[in-house]
Enzyme design. Sequence first.
Site, PDB file in Angstrom:
ATOM      1  N   GLY A 186      -7.429   9.562   9.326  1.00 13.08           N
ATOM      2  CA  GLY A 186      -7.710   9.712  10.751  1.00 13.08           C
ATOM      3  C   GLY A 186      -8.726  10.793  11.083  1.00 13.08           C
ATOM      4  O   GLY A 186      -9.021  11.026  12.249  1.00 13.08           O
ATOM      5  N   LYS A 238       0.882  -1.166   0.000  1.00 15.11           N
ATOM      6  CA  LYS A 238       0.000   0.000   0.000  1.00 15.11           C
ATOM      7  C   LYS A 238       0.915   1.210   0.000  1.00 15.11           C
ATOM      8  O   LYS A 238       1.656   1.445   0.955  1.00 15.11           O
ATOM      9  CB  LYS A 238      -0.908  -0.007   1.233  1.00 15.11           C
ATOM     10  N   ALA A 286      -9.137   5.742   4.004  1.00 13.06           N
ATOM     11  CA  ALA A 286      -8.953   6.941   4.833  1.00 13.06           C
ATOM     12  C   ALA A 286     -10.201   7.812   4.916  1.00 13.06           C
ATOM     13  O   ALA A 286     -10.909   8.003   3.937  1.00 13.06           O
ATOM     14  CB  ALA A 286      -7.794   7.809   4.376  1.00 13.06           C
ATOM     15  N   ASN A 311      -8.921   2.154   9.703  1.00 13.85           N
ATOM     16  CA  ASN A 311      -8.083   1.820  10.855  1.00 13.85           C
ATOM     17  C   ASN A 311      -8.566   2.546  12.108  1.00 13.85           C
ATOM     18  O   ASN A 311      -9.137   1.946  13.017  1.00 13.85           O
ATOM     19  CB  ASN A 311      -6.628   2.190  10.539  1.00 13.85           C
TER      20      ASN A 311
END
Lengths: 328, 256
Positions: free
Chosen positions: B156, B95, B183, B205
Amino acid sequence: MRIGILGAGIAGLVTAVELAGRGARVEIIERAPDHAEACAWVAGGMLAPWCEQATAEPQVATLGAPAVAWWQRHFDGTVQRGTLVVTATRDAGELALFGRRTERFEPIDAERIGALEPELAGRFRQGLFFPDEAHLDPRRALPALAAQLTAAGVTIRYGVDADAARIDADRIVDCRGLAARDTLEDLRGVRGEMIVVRSPDIQLSRPVRLLHPRFGLYVVPRGDGVFMLGGTLLESSSHDPMTVRSAMDVLNTAYALHPAFAEAEILELGVGVRPAFPDNLPRVLRRGRTVYLNGLYRHGFLLAPAMAQQAARLIFPHTTETPACTSA
Amino acid sequence: MKLYDVELASRLLLGSARYPSPAILADAVRASATEVVTVSLRREAGTQRSGQDFWSLIRGLGVRVLPNTAGCHSAKEAVTTAKMARDIFHTAWIKLEVIGDADTLQPDVFGLVEAAAELAADGFEVFPYTTEDLVVADRLLQAGCRVLMPWGAPIGSGRGLNNGFGLRALRAHFPDVPLIVDAGIGRPSHAVQAMELGVDGVLLNTAVAMAGDPVAMAGAFARAVEAGRAGFEAQPMEPRDLAVPSTPVAGTAWLA
């Protein structure tokens, strides 16, 4: 009963206190010439069971809550002035989230922040104050415990590489931390890095945590204008020196907490590799005549008392203490 | 879903950073039913080969590992990290992240295309973390990428899909290239939206790792991705301006 303890780090020393207190004849064997190789030597020394709830399993707060009183009994440098948690206005969401996951705090405003820590007056609009938390200086606490043990008749042999099989004792308590990976296979190293600075321009009387979406920082005052700055957590067992990236993260964030940190002198860059099990919770377990106490992760000062008591109960089953957790 | 000739049953890909503990990470991976976990070489373990403990935990999860070049700010740095990842994880998958702005962590698309071309020529199977820009996507495909990973929003940030139109356009232009929204996904509803647009999968994530209960959140995302995909395949109705009753009104009595 004669007990040999392997390791004079935080786990070994606290366990020795508990066992000697129950009447055992204790000898500690430490590989290093002093305490400076222990993880605890580069630890923050925060007794912050409720702040830790933000990221840790609930057991950490349960097991850690009695640690403040334990350290007050055994080390007179234990300071209970609470913990202050602040964040920049643009990261207010971090503070709200921290508050949702923790307890035993008061939400406070700018005025109260200034009253608690005058140096931070006008710098932060809101914060959380955890009044029951405490802190200590590991580099005073470890030698103090060692001296106390020696006075109580405990032998500490430094610079001796222990061979557990040849130790003449009824029981062995293995407190070697990461070195016990030879038998405790699921132990891993988690690296932490810290910077010690001196700034006569800043006065703080309690640990301060600055929340940030990327880099959390804690500042622990050591007295005489000396501060320990920490916060990085890396999945690595490397003892190599601190990287520029980590140092920049820590120092930048310290500067955001108070610009006077820009003028501070850097006294030390330190690295510690903490032993942890996959769930990041400590364990006490027994194999034959050996009791293992390990996996204190980033909670050495906080959890060593409860885990040492658990180990002591395995060895002296008839003493009565408040029950603790995980025994595997 | 097929990514570089690998057939995957789950359309959810999960990052492995910032979990409270490896045990919770492992439980979250199980709850998510994902078959692909990304792992960062730089962020988690530095450049030394000292993250072995953590990496063997990741390998032990029994899923396919997609190493990433998170934290790289130049094509050169990303290429070096990719090669290191190939040695450590024995996979051609990478990635590719080349960060162009420290504040928004948005991709440096120029460096990305450059690094992608070099890595693809070297036999890597590149998963480029890119914006929703069509022209950049085209260049990445020319460079040898066979998967595209457009962002939903900055890494994030948890803001969801900042540019649904852009993602739709990307889907329409490249109907046969696997698109993974990578993302910016903060909530299961964002994952549903992305999947309803017709993208092939979602990578996330922080939304799981930093949730109060990461394991429960991993399960929620697994169901969200399934629901979004099923909704897309079932061909949703188009919104109308006029209300249409679902039962006929003819013959019913009007009580005024």
